[in-house]
Design an enzyme around this catalytic site. Structure first.
Site, PDB file in Angstrom:
ATOM      1  N   ASN A  34       0.861  -1.190   0.000  1.00 50.63           N
ATOM      2  CA  ASN A  34       0.000   0.000   0.000  1.00 50.63           C
ATOM      3  C   ASN A  34       0.896   1.238   0.000  1.00 50.63           C
ATOM      4  OD1 ASN A  34      -1.857   2.010   0.464  1.00 50.63           O
ATOM      5  ND2 ASN A  34      -2.258   1.438   2.601  1.00 50.63           N
ATOM      6  N   TRP A  35       0.933   1.931  -1.143  1.00 54.48           N
ATOM      7  CA  TRP A  35       1.858   3.069  -1.279  1.00 54.48           C
ATOM      8  C   TRP A  35       1.314   4.341  -0.636  1.00 54.48           C
ATOM      9  CZ3 TRP A  35       3.919   2.906  -7.069  1.00 54.48           C
ATOM     10  CH2 TRP A  35       4.592   1.698  -7.266  1.00 54.48           C
ATOM     11  N   LYS A  36       0.060   4.324  -0.241  1.00 51.03           N
ATOM     12  CA  LYS A  36      -0.578   5.514   0.357  1.00 51.03           C
ATOM     13  C   LYS A  36      -0.352   6.754  -0.529  1.00 51.03           C
ATOM     14  CE  LYS A  36       0.341   3.453   4.812  1.00 51.03           C
ATOM     15  NZ  LYS A  36       0.101   3.543   6.233  1.00 51.03           N
ATOM     16  N   HIS A 121      -9.622   1.028   4.901  1.00 51.71           N
ATOM     17  CA  HIS A 121      -8.312   1.198   5.547  1.00 51.71           C
ATOM     18  C   HIS A 121      -8.482   2.163   6.722  1.00 51.71           C
ATOM     19  CE1 HIS A 121      -4.175   2.416   6.259  1.00 51.71           C
ATOM     20  NE2 HIS A 121      -3.814   1.303   5.645  1.00 51.71           N
ATOM     21  N   GLU A 123      -6.862   4.564   7.785  1.00 51.66           N
ATOM     22  CA  GLU A 123      -6.664   5.995   7.488  1.00 51.66           C
ATOM     23  C   GLU A 123      -7.900   6.580   6.801  1.00 51.66           C
ATOM     24  OE1 GLU A 123      -2.909   5.464   5.508  1.00 51.66           O
ATOM     25  OE2 GLU A 123      -2.046   4.856   7.430  1.00 51.66           O
ATOM     26  N   GLU A 193      -5.487  -5.087  10.613  1.00 53.80           N
ATOM     27  CA  GLU A 193      -4.453  -4.085  10.831  1.00 53.80           C
ATOM     28  C   GLU A 193      -4.732  -3.338  12.134  1.00 53.80           C
ATOM     29  OE1 GLU A 193      -2.495  -2.875   6.919  1.00 53.80           O
ATOM     30  OE2 GLU A 193      -4.331  -1.700   7.038  1.00 53.80           O
ATOM     31  N   GLY A 199       2.305   2.099  10.699  1.00 53.40           N
ATOM     32  CA  GLY A 199       3.238   3.215  10.518  1.00 53.40           C
ATOM     33  C   GLY A 199       3.917   3.672  11.800  1.00 53.40           C
ATOM     34  N   SER A 239       3.387  -2.308  10.358  1.00 55.26           N
ATOM     35  CA  SER A 239       4.838  -2.307  10.533  1.00 55.26           C
ATOM     36  C   SER A 239       5.505  -3.626  10.168  1.00 55.26           C
ATOM     37  CB  SER A 239       5.199  -1.889  11.964  1.00 55.26           C
ATOM     38  OG  SER A 239       4.712  -0.587  12.230  1.00 55.26           O
ATOM     39  N   GLY A 260       2.841  -1.166   4.322  1.00 55.75           N
ATOM     40  CA  GLY A 260       2.862   0.257   3.986  1.00 55.75           C
ATOM     41  C   GLY A 260       4.284   0.721   3.727  1.00 55.75           C
ATOM     42  N   GLY A 261       4.916   1.268   4.749  1.00 56.04           N
ATOM     43  CA  GLY A 261       6.249   1.870   4.621  1.00 56.04           C
ATOM     44  C   GLY A 261       7.259   1.005   3.880  1.00 56.04           C
TER      45      GLY A 261
HETATM   46  C1  PEP Z   1      -0.747   0.041   5.898  1.00 58.03           C
HETATM   47  O1  PEP Z   1      -0.684   1.139   5.371  1.00 58.03           O
HETATM   48  O2  PEP Z   1      -1.717  -0.667   5.656  1.00 58.03           O
HETATM   49  C2  PEP Z   1       0.331  -0.373   6.805  1.00 58.03           C
HETATM   50  C3  PEP Z   1       0.220  -1.521   7.405  1.00 58.03           C
HETATM   51  O3  PEP Z   1       1.404   0.479   6.965  1.00 58.03           O
HETATM   52  P1  PEP Z   1       2.826   0.151   7.662  1.00 58.03           P
HETATM   53  O4  PEP Z   1       3.316  -1.155   7.086  1.00 58.03           O
HETATM   54  O5  PEP Z   1       3.699   1.300   7.319  1.00 58.03           O
HETATM   55  O6  PEP Z   1       2.571   0.031   9.132  1.00 58.03           O
END
Ligand code: PEP
Length: 277
Positions: A34-36, A121, A123, A193, A199, A239, A260-261
Site C-alpha cells: 500500500n503506497w498511500k 483502511h 486511514e 491491521e 506506521g 509495521s 505500507g512503509g
Molecule cells: C498500511 O498502510 O496498511 C500499513 C500496514 O502500513 P505500515 O506497514 O507502514 O505500518
C-alpha cells in the site's frame, strides 16, 4: 544413483517447496504493497513498480499486489501488466457515475487494470470518515464489479488496551459484510491491521495477531460455513518489515501481509514477498 531415486528426490523437493510457501489449508499467501500518498512523481512510481516486478520475477506461489495512488495506476500498469505483480486501488466510491466530484468508480479501476481494491483502511476510516455503512456499500460494489475487496479492520490503541480487539473486529465484520452472499465471500480478502501498529514501528506480537486472525476466521465460519472460512485469506498489516515477516507468516491463520512503509522500497518489499527463501 538410479532413475527412481532421482525422481523421488525431485518430487520430495517440489513437495517441500510447495508446502513451504503455502499457508494452512492450501491458501495462497497474498502480499500487498500500500503506497498511500507516495511517491511524488510518475517517474518515481513507474521506477518503483518496474523494480518490484524485476525483483519478484520468478515468484509463482505468492500473489503480489501493489496499490499506487490513483493518478499513477495507468502508468504503473504499463510496467507490470506482463508480470506476476497485480494492481490495486486504494479506495473507490460506491456509485457508478454522476455528480460525485473527486470520486473514483470500481468500473474505472477495473478498466485501468486493477484486480483488488482496499476498503475501510484505518486511514480512510479516521481521516476521511468512511463509516461501516459506506464501507459495506464499497465492498459490495467492488464485488459486483468482479474485483476483490481487501477489507481492512482492526482496533485502536485504546481499544487494544481495553482488551476490545475481538469486539471491534466482530462489529466491523458484521457491518462491513452485511448482505454479502456466500458466493461473493469467496472473493473477499481481510487485512487485520491493528491501528496502533500502522506506521508506528510497533508490531503486534505474532501470537496476538494469530489469535485475532483465528477469531476473524471463526466469524466467517459462523456466518458462511467451514469451507468458506478455510478458504478466506486474512492478511496482517502493521509495521511489517523483512526482519519480522517470517515470524508473522509462520502463524497458521496469517495468510499474507499488507505492507505500507516497507513497500516503498522495492528491495524490502521483495524480501517480504520472498519470506520463505
Ligand atoms: C498500511 O498502510 O496498511 C500499513 C500496514 O502500513 P505500515 O506497514 O507502514 O505500518
Amino acid at each position: 544413483m538410479n532413475l527412481f531415486l532421482v525422481l523421488c528426490l525431485v518430487c520430495a523437493q517440489i513437495a517441500l517447496s510447495f508446502k513451504l510457501n503455502m499457508v494452512a489449508d492450501g491458501r495462497r499467501p497474498l502480499m500487498g504493497g500500500n503506497w498511500k500518498l507516495n511517491p511524488k512523481t510518475t517517474l518515481e512510481a513507474t521506477n518503483l513498480a518496474t523494480e518490484v516486478a524485476k525483483l519478484t520475477k520468478g515468484v509463482t506461489d505468492v500473489d503480489i499486489c501493489i496499490f499506487p495512488p490513483h493518478p499513477f495506476l495507468v502508468p504503473v500498469y504499463t510496467k507490470i501488466e506482463a508480470t506476476n505483480v497485480q494492481l490495486g486501488g486504494q479506495n473507490c466510491y460506491f456509485e457508478s457515475e454522476g455528480a460525485y466530484t473527486g470520486a473514483v468508480s470500481t468500473c474505472m479501476l477495473r478498466d485501468v487494470g486493477a484486480k483488488y481494491v482496499l476498503c475501510g483502511h484505518s486511514e480512510r476510516r479516521s481521516l476521511f470518515k468512511d463509516d461501516d455503512g459506506a464501507i459495506n456499500r464499497k465492498v459490495k460494489k467492488v464485488l459486483k464489479e468482479g474485483l476483490t475487496p481487501v477489507l481492512c479492520l482492526g482496533e485502536t490503541k485504546e481499544e487494544y488496551e481495553a482488551g476490545l480487539n475481538h469486539e471491534v473486529c466482530a462489529v466491523q465484520v458484521m457491518k462491513d459484510l452485511k448482505d454479502v452472499t456466500p458466493e461473493e465471500m469467496l472473493n473477499v480478502v481481510f487485512a487485520y491491521e491493528p491501528v496502533w501498529a500502522i506506521g508506528t514501528g510497533l508490531v503486534c506480537p505474532a501470537t496476538v495477531a494469530q489469535e485475532v486472525h483465528q477469531f476473524i476466521r471463526s466469524l466467517v465460519v459462523k456466518k458462511y460455513g467451514t469451507e468458506i472460512g478455510k478458504k478466506t485469506i486474512i492478511q496482517y498489516g502493521g509495521s511489517v518489515k523483512p526482519d519480522n515477516v517470517k515470524e508473522i507468516m509462520g502463524m497458521p491463520d496469517i495468510d499474507g501481509c499488507l505492507v505500507g512503509g516497507a513497500a516503498l522500497n522495492a528491495e524490502s518489499f521483495n524480501k517480504i514477498v520472498r519470506f520463505n527463501q
